[in-house]
Design a protein around this motif. Structure first.
Motif, PDB file in Angstrom:
ATOM      1  N   LYS A 119       9.420   4.029   3.988  1.00 52.83           N
ATOM      2  CA  LYS A 119       9.884   5.164   3.179  1.00 52.83           C
ATOM      3  C   LYS A 119      10.892   5.895   4.057  1.00 52.83           C
ATOM      4  O   LYS A 119      10.577   6.890   4.701  1.00 52.83           O
ATOM      5  CB  LYS A 119       8.707   6.059   2.773  1.00 52.83           C
TER       6      LYS A 119
ATOM      7  N   GLY B 186      12.663   0.992   1.518  1.00 49.18           N
ATOM      8  CA  GLY B 186      11.659   1.443   0.566  1.00 49.18           C
ATOM      9  C   GLY B 186      12.215   1.406  -0.837  1.00 49.18           C
ATOM     10  O   GLY B 186      13.371   1.042  -1.076  1.00 49.18           O
ATOM     11  N   SER B 187      11.388   1.782  -1.792  1.00 54.77           N
ATOM     12  CA  SER B 187      11.766   1.726  -3.201  1.00 54.77           C
ATOM     13  C   SER B 187      12.230   3.101  -3.658  1.00 54.77           C
ATOM     14  O   SER B 187      11.427   3.982  -3.949  1.00 54.77           O
ATOM     15  CB  SER B 187      10.574   1.263  -4.051  1.00 54.77           C
TER      16      SER B 187
ATOM     17  N   GLU C 194       3.179  -0.349  -7.008  1.00 54.67           N
ATOM     18  CA  GLU C 194       4.067  -1.006  -6.056  1.00 54.67           C
ATOM     19  C   GLU C 194       3.573  -0.757  -4.643  1.00 54.67           C
ATOM     20  O   GLU C 194       3.014   0.298  -4.331  1.00 54.67           O
ATOM     21  CB  GLU C 194       5.496  -0.471  -6.218  1.00 54.67           C
TER      22      GLU C 194
ATOM     23  N   ASP D 230       7.677  -4.440  -2.447  1.00 54.50           N
ATOM     24  CA  ASP D 230       9.048  -4.158  -2.036  1.00 54.50           C
ATOM     25  C   ASP D 230       9.044  -4.151  -0.515  1.00 54.50           C
ATOM     26  O   ASP D 230       8.552  -3.206   0.101  1.00 54.50           O
ATOM     27  CB  ASP D 230       9.523  -2.807  -2.579  1.00 54.50           C
TER      28      ASP D 230
ATOM     29  N   ASN E  35       4.235  -3.636   7.843  1.00 57.90           N
ATOM     30  CA  ASN E  35       5.258  -4.680   7.748  1.00 57.90           C
ATOM     31  C   ASN E  35       4.623  -6.010   8.170  1.00 57.90           C
ATOM     32  O   ASN E  35       4.034  -6.086   9.241  1.00 57.90           O
ATOM     33  CB  ASN E  35       6.414  -4.326   8.688  1.00 57.90           C
TER      34      ASN E  35
ATOM     35  N   SER F 122      11.623  -4.216   1.632  1.00 59.98           N
ATOM     36  CA  SER F 122      12.882  -3.824   2.266  1.00 59.98           C
ATOM     37  C   SER F 122      12.598  -2.809   3.373  1.00 59.98           C
ATOM     38  O   SER F 122      11.559  -2.161   3.394  1.00 59.98           O
ATOM     39  CB  SER F 122      13.836  -3.215   1.242  1.00 59.98           C
TER      40      SER F 122
ATOM     41  N   GLY G 243       5.649   4.159  -4.033  1.00 60.00           N
ATOM     42  CA  GLY G 243       4.874   3.033  -3.554  1.00 60.00           C
ATOM     43  C   GLY G 243       3.820   3.395  -2.526  1.00 60.00           C
ATOM     44  O   GLY G 243       3.887   4.417  -1.853  1.00 60.00           O
TER      45      GLY G 243
ATOM     46  N   VAL H 239       4.990  -0.885  -0.509  1.00 60.63           N
ATOM     47  CA  VAL H 239       6.229  -0.859   0.268  1.00 60.63           C
ATOM     48  C   VAL H 239       5.886  -0.867   1.754  1.00 60.63           C
ATOM     49  O   VAL H 239       4.772  -0.522   2.146  1.00 60.63           O
ATOM     50  CB  VAL H 239       7.073   0.398  -0.063  1.00 60.63           C
TER      51      VAL H 239
END
Length: 280
Positions: A96, A77-78, A91, A72, A110, A74, A105, A93
């Motif tokens: 957060k 975060g999830s 998962e 994920d 990044n 984004s 996650g 990420v």
């Protein structure tokens, strides 16, 4: 149990996982794709993740462990309750946004460490970039830096969230969403209220407004200027009024606030204070 979990991830989940198996990385075809000749930002980040995993193996000088996971990528975060539904699956990420208790996650870097798409996700190149930044910082003692708060990034609204599949750095993509060359990007917007989903956009807007009111101490500018303008759904009326005024100030001073220029990482060392703002 592990075998059943992997089978469920492949055959019962809503999207396919990624695998690292014996030094190879496997991803579904839709994980990275090009539409109308443009590499899309989210798939570009997906591509960066694959490059990052491959470069991690080069740095380790041995394969990554055999793993299966959902990515994920984004900027939030999830936000799913752990242990419920599909979140029984592993998962990874990159964010957060509001803390560790609410978001699931395993946190990873990044895969956007470099500006050029050709270099995205390359950890070895990022190591050299970090060395350059450290050298620049050493050459500029803190007492010789500008006494300003510095930040650059995208100041967007909910419409930009939906238009993010266009490459905003590519004029063909700007044309495809109705932007003529040189036209200010803040004309984009669908009028929807900037609720809690856009808390990052609201924070960026307020920070940019500080440059309007106090440019002596703040150099907070937007490489994409498309701030939210509707705050009627916010219950705190004082906060809503503050955001409304900030949006008005920023748009009225767009020539001051909008700065499309790319800032090299070494140039951040010119400033005493660097502002860290949440994801959009």
């Amino acid at each position: 149990e592990t075998e059943n979990l992997v089978k469920d991830m492949i055959f019962k989940s809503t999207h396919m996982p990624l695998f690292t198996l014996y030094g190879r990385i496997f991803a579904p075809p839709e994980f990275v794709k090009v539409v109308k000749g443009l590499a899309l930002p989210s798939p570009l980040k997906n591509y960066g993740l694959i490059v990052m995993l491959a470069s991690a193996q080069r740095v380790r000088k041995k394969p990554l462990p055999n793993t299966v996971f959902w990515p994920d990528l984004s900027s939030k975060g999830s936000k799913v309750v752990p242990g419920k539904g599909e979140m029984k699956y592993p998962e990874i990420v990159i964010a957060k946004k509001t803390g560790y208790g609410e978001f699931c996650g395993i946190l990873i870097p990044n895969p956007y460490p470099n500006h050029e798409p050709a270099h995205i996700g390359d950890l070895e190149l990022w190591r050299y970039t970090i060395d350059e930044i450290h050298a620049a910082a050493k050459a500029r003692p803190v007492n010789r830096r500008l006494a300003k708060v510095f930040w650059r990034g995208a100041c967007q609204n909910n419409e930009w969230q939906r238009q993010r599949h266009h490459s905003v750095n590519d004029q063909r993509a700007l044309n495809s969403i109705g932007l003529a060359k040189g036209m200010s990007t803040f004309n984009i917007g669908d009028g929807a209220c900037a609720g809690d989903f856009e808390s990052g956009n609201r924070a960026r807007l307020l920070a940019a407004s500080l440059t309007v009111s106090d440019s002596k101490h703040f150099d907070v500018k937007c490489q994409i200027l498309a701030p939210p303008q509707n705050f009627t759904c916010i219950k705190d009326k004082a906060y809503a009024a503050e955001l409304t005024q900030a949006s008005k100030d920023v748009l009225e001073n767009s020539r001051t606030i909008e700065d499309e220029a790319w800032i090299d990482g070494t140039d951040y060392t010119k400033y005493k204070y660097l502002l860290n703002l949440p994801g959009k």
